[in-house]
Design a protein around this motif. Sequence first.
Motif, PDB file in Angstrom:
ATOM      1  N   ASP A  89     -16.792  -2.069 -19.193  1.00 53.26           N
ATOM      2  CA  ASP A  89     -17.421  -3.526 -18.787  1.00 53.26           C
ATOM      3  C   ASP A  89     -16.464  -4.275 -19.222  1.00 53.26           C
ATOM      4  O   ASP A  89     -15.985  -4.738 -20.378  1.00 53.26           O
ATOM      5  CB  ASP A  89     -18.532  -3.762 -19.668  1.00 53.26           C
ATOM      6  N   TYR A  90     -15.766  -4.858 -18.264  1.00 54.69           N
ATOM      7  CA  TYR A  90     -14.436  -5.864 -18.542  1.00 54.69           C
ATOM      8  C   TYR A  90     -14.629  -7.052 -17.759  1.00 54.69           C
ATOM      9  O   TYR A  90     -14.698  -7.183 -16.499  1.00 54.69           O
ATOM     10  CB  TYR A  90     -13.197  -5.151 -18.358  1.00 54.69           C
ATOM     11  N   PHE A  91     -14.543  -8.041 -18.520  1.00 54.42           N
ATOM     12  CA  PHE A  91     -14.616  -9.514 -17.846  1.00 54.42           C
ATOM     13  C   PHE A  91     -13.168 -10.283 -17.761  1.00 54.42           C
ATOM     14  O   PHE A  91     -12.756 -10.444 -18.787  1.00 54.42           O
ATOM     15  CB  PHE A  91     -15.718 -10.196 -18.945  1.00 54.42           C
ATOM     16  N   HIS A  92     -12.602 -10.554 -16.762  1.00 51.67           N
ATOM     17  CA  HIS A  92     -11.480 -11.135 -16.807  1.00 51.67           C
ATOM     18  C   HIS A  92     -12.002 -12.546 -16.439  1.00 51.67           C
ATOM     19  O   HIS A  92     -12.449 -12.817 -15.268  1.00 51.67           O
ATOM     20  CB  HIS A  92     -10.628 -10.731 -15.807  1.00 51.67           C
ATOM     21  N   ALA A  99      -8.177 -11.660  -9.173  1.00 52.34           N
ATOM     22  CA  ALA A  99      -9.094 -11.647 -10.359  1.00 52.34           C
ATOM     23  C   ALA A  99      -9.660 -10.192 -10.438  1.00 52.34           C
ATOM     24  O   ALA A  99      -9.724  -9.596 -11.638  1.00 52.34           O
ATOM     25  CB  ALA A  99      -9.917 -12.490 -10.377  1.00 52.34           C
ATOM     26  N   PHE A 100     -10.065  -9.607  -9.577  1.00 49.44           N
ATOM     27  CA  PHE A 100     -10.565  -8.323  -9.581  1.00 49.44           C
ATOM     28  C   PHE A 100      -9.349  -7.201  -9.878  1.00 49.44           C
ATOM     29  O   PHE A 100      -9.781  -6.184 -10.500  1.00 49.44           O
ATOM     30  CB  PHE A 100     -11.488  -7.863  -8.443  1.00 49.44           C
ATOM     31  N   ILE A 101      -8.334  -7.498  -9.527  1.00 49.03           N
ATOM     32  CA  ILE A 101      -7.392  -6.490  -9.674  1.00 49.03           C
ATOM     33  C   ILE A 101      -6.982  -6.395 -11.273  1.00 49.03           C
ATOM     34  O   ILE A 101      -6.892  -5.298 -12.200  1.00 49.03           O
ATOM     35  CB  ILE A 101      -5.903  -6.709  -9.025  1.00 49.03           C
ATOM     36  N   LEU A 102      -6.876  -7.673 -11.681  1.00 51.31           N
ATOM     37  CA  LEU A 102      -6.802  -7.839 -13.231  1.00 51.31           C
ATOM     38  C   LEU A 102      -7.855  -7.464 -13.929  1.00 51.31           C
ATOM     39  O   LEU A 102      -7.858  -6.612 -15.077  1.00 51.31           O
ATOM     40  CB  LEU A 102      -6.304  -9.259 -13.643  1.00 51.31           C
ATOM     41  N   ALA A 103      -9.108  -7.500 -13.545  1.00 52.05           N
ATOM     42  CA  ALA A 103     -10.409  -7.112 -14.255  1.00 52.05           C
ATOM     43  C   ALA A 103     -10.306  -5.605 -14.326  1.00 52.05           C
ATOM     44  O   ALA A 103     -10.505  -4.911 -15.244  1.00 52.05           O
ATOM     45  CB  ALA A 103     -11.567  -7.676 -13.611  1.00 52.05           C
ATOM     46  N   THR A 104      -9.982  -4.887 -13.189  1.00 55.09           N
ATOM     47  CA  THR A 104      -9.982  -3.427 -13.075  1.00 55.09           C
ATOM     48  C   THR A 104      -9.138  -2.756 -14.206  1.00 55.09           C
ATOM     49  O   THR A 104      -9.013  -1.623 -14.694  1.00 55.09           O
ATOM     50  CB  THR A 104      -9.735  -2.918 -11.559  1.00 55.09           C
TER      51      THR A 104
END
Length: 745
Positions: free
Chosen positions: A525-528, A614-619
Amino acid sequence: MYFGLTFGRKVLLKKADVWLRCMCSVSKNDIKPLEYIRNIGISAHIDSGKTTLTERILYYTGKISKMHEVKGKDNVGATMDSMELERQRGITIQSAATYTIWKDHNINIIDTPGHVDFTVEVERALRVLDGAVLVLCAVGGVQSQTLTVNRQMKRYNVPCLAFINKLDRLGANPFKVLDNMRSKLGHNAAFLQLPIGKESNVKGIVDLIHRKAIYFNGDFGDIIEYGEIPEDMKNQVEEKRMELIEHVSNVDEILGEMFLEEKTPSEKEIKEAIRRTCIKKQFTPVLLGTALKNKGVQPLLDAVLSYLPNPGEVENYALKETDNGKTEKVLLNSSRNGSHPFIALAFKLEAGRFGQLTYMRCYQGKLSKGDTIYNFRTSKKVRLSRLVRLHADQMEDVDEIYAGDIFALFGVDCASGDTFILDRRLNISLESIFVPDPVVSMSINPVNTKDRDNFSKAIARFTKEDPTFRFQYDSDNKESIVSGMGELHLEIYAQRMQKEYNCPVNLGKPKVAFRETLVSPFEFDYFHKKQHGGQGQYARVIGILEPLPPNENTNLDFVDETSGPNVPKQFIPGIIKGFKMMAEKGLYSGHRISGVRMRLLDGAHHIVDSSELAFILATQGAIKQAYEEAAWQILEPIMEVEVVVPTEFQGPVMGQFNKRSGIISGSEGTADWVTIYAEVPLNSMFGYAGELRSLTQGKGEFSMDYVRYSPTTPETQEKVVMNYLESTGQLQAYLDAKKSSNKNL
Ligand code: GDP
């Protein structure tokens, strides 16, 4: 019309063939009945004389008018060796398909390389063949690559003939080689011929079935004379003829019954039984000769026609996707009447003197010049302006090709292993060629920076031609990496870059291509979030990372299981990208991640601040989280090793495997020789050749093939991780952290 009628006898087919030629004015070669086609390969250990034999075949069949010795005095090299490097080395690295005609039969010869590091070339060739000639050296007998190609022939169910070459050499002993074939390769084999004279005095051969002596006269052995069997060989001939009949009778019902009833089979009956059992891979006919001294090649060609199957005698399957998403096998129809839908396999790409060539085998139907075909994988269409057949340096245009034919096309954009079809709606593809994963990697760099362009061109071409040769740029270490099936495999490409692209390169030390994988599922569960100053970033990913089953541990998988609007679909590609980017280089040891599935269950986005980035970094953050909190392990390539040694060395060889963390999977043998099968990590196999040689006084042979990736031993894992930490300057910090965590316990 001739098409659609079934003629039982060759003679009728021949007549029909001639008639059809008159009617349609199509060249005869194009419409030969299946009985008149052979697709064969010539497989051997390096230096057994495969190239020389191929050249002799091309000479006797009228395809070339001159013969050269490999690395001969005239420095020209055999015709099949068209690459500069091969000229130098005298080994055939790339297979080239060549077709020729012998006694009215079309023979397509796929020249296959013998070295273990080029097995993908052999695999490709064997996939499209119907039969093979296994060449053995009369002195060397069964050697390491003989084991490899023998195993590959078994894998692809290829019936074979054996040709014991180099009868003229000092120490030639075909009887020992036949023993070897039985004891080391497990073939039910027997001589069809015997040599007349020994070593440099070899004068000809005796045909056991027809009880005839055959001599090869004239400058190039092209004048064949038959004679009586020499008086002093008569007993031996009867004895070996009986041995042949016994071996065939053991596996053939008809001949077996005659044998029990003590009936004497006719020559025709013996030949028919040999053909039946050879095609079923129950018996291997053994022929003899010396290619260099021009003896025995024409009877070998006769044997190819007599005993190896035509394309209609081999079952070939394609894969069809069913409605429920599964695939089913479909038997293809090899009839040459052209009434079935066309399907062909691209088995080799070659960028050579003729430009970009794609070699194909047609498995079903018919193709004509001017047709438009589709690549099943990419759906790209190609209009064919030319259809050709080749041998090493000549080409022949044809108007049509049919099931069973091997041909080539120009300028087709595809990969090796692609299926081509004529009817786009045909939802069918040929089984893909077995392509092993690369197991060894090396850093590679052009010696001169000015050669960068040529370097890129060479890499682009080689990676396209050879699916086991891969390239990647390691941005952390700022180095380019090539990976492949072995050290020699990569070295050969390095040399080709210099020779063909004028781009000398430096190669680093070989490294085993380890992989990293998860031990058990991990919930992430990652929130960037970065929302102060400038464009904000906002992305949250929630899901599970889980290990794939062991048989899929070289794959990566992503599943979108989200429902609802939390993660809008346009951000899914970014998540996949982030996952793949992280998988390029694991954080545990710097090796690729594999055997992991990412299941995306939920997440969150912001109407303004969410973006692909943002989604790349969150993944990426989620995967880093998995590295911090979950257990990972290192996978390594496991090789299937086959060793053949005199029985007295069985114990020591097994002991060696235990020391190398190998697992013995079986052994079989005769009184004198034993074959030991073991699975051993590739990492423990460096230097094995020398060790085996000294342990067995040079008598042992081994070959190995990649089988799968498996978890390493804890010791290897520790070593791999430590090396990585050291090379990245993190070792001290790691040791300190470990120390303090031990203290805290
Ligand atoms: P390949 O690596 O299996 O293709 O083998 P080549 O055809 O390149 O032959 C290897 C070497 O063996 C060359 O020097 C050939 O001249 C030699 N050679 C090939 N056939 C014979 C043979 O029948 N007798 C002898 N004495 N040498 C041979």
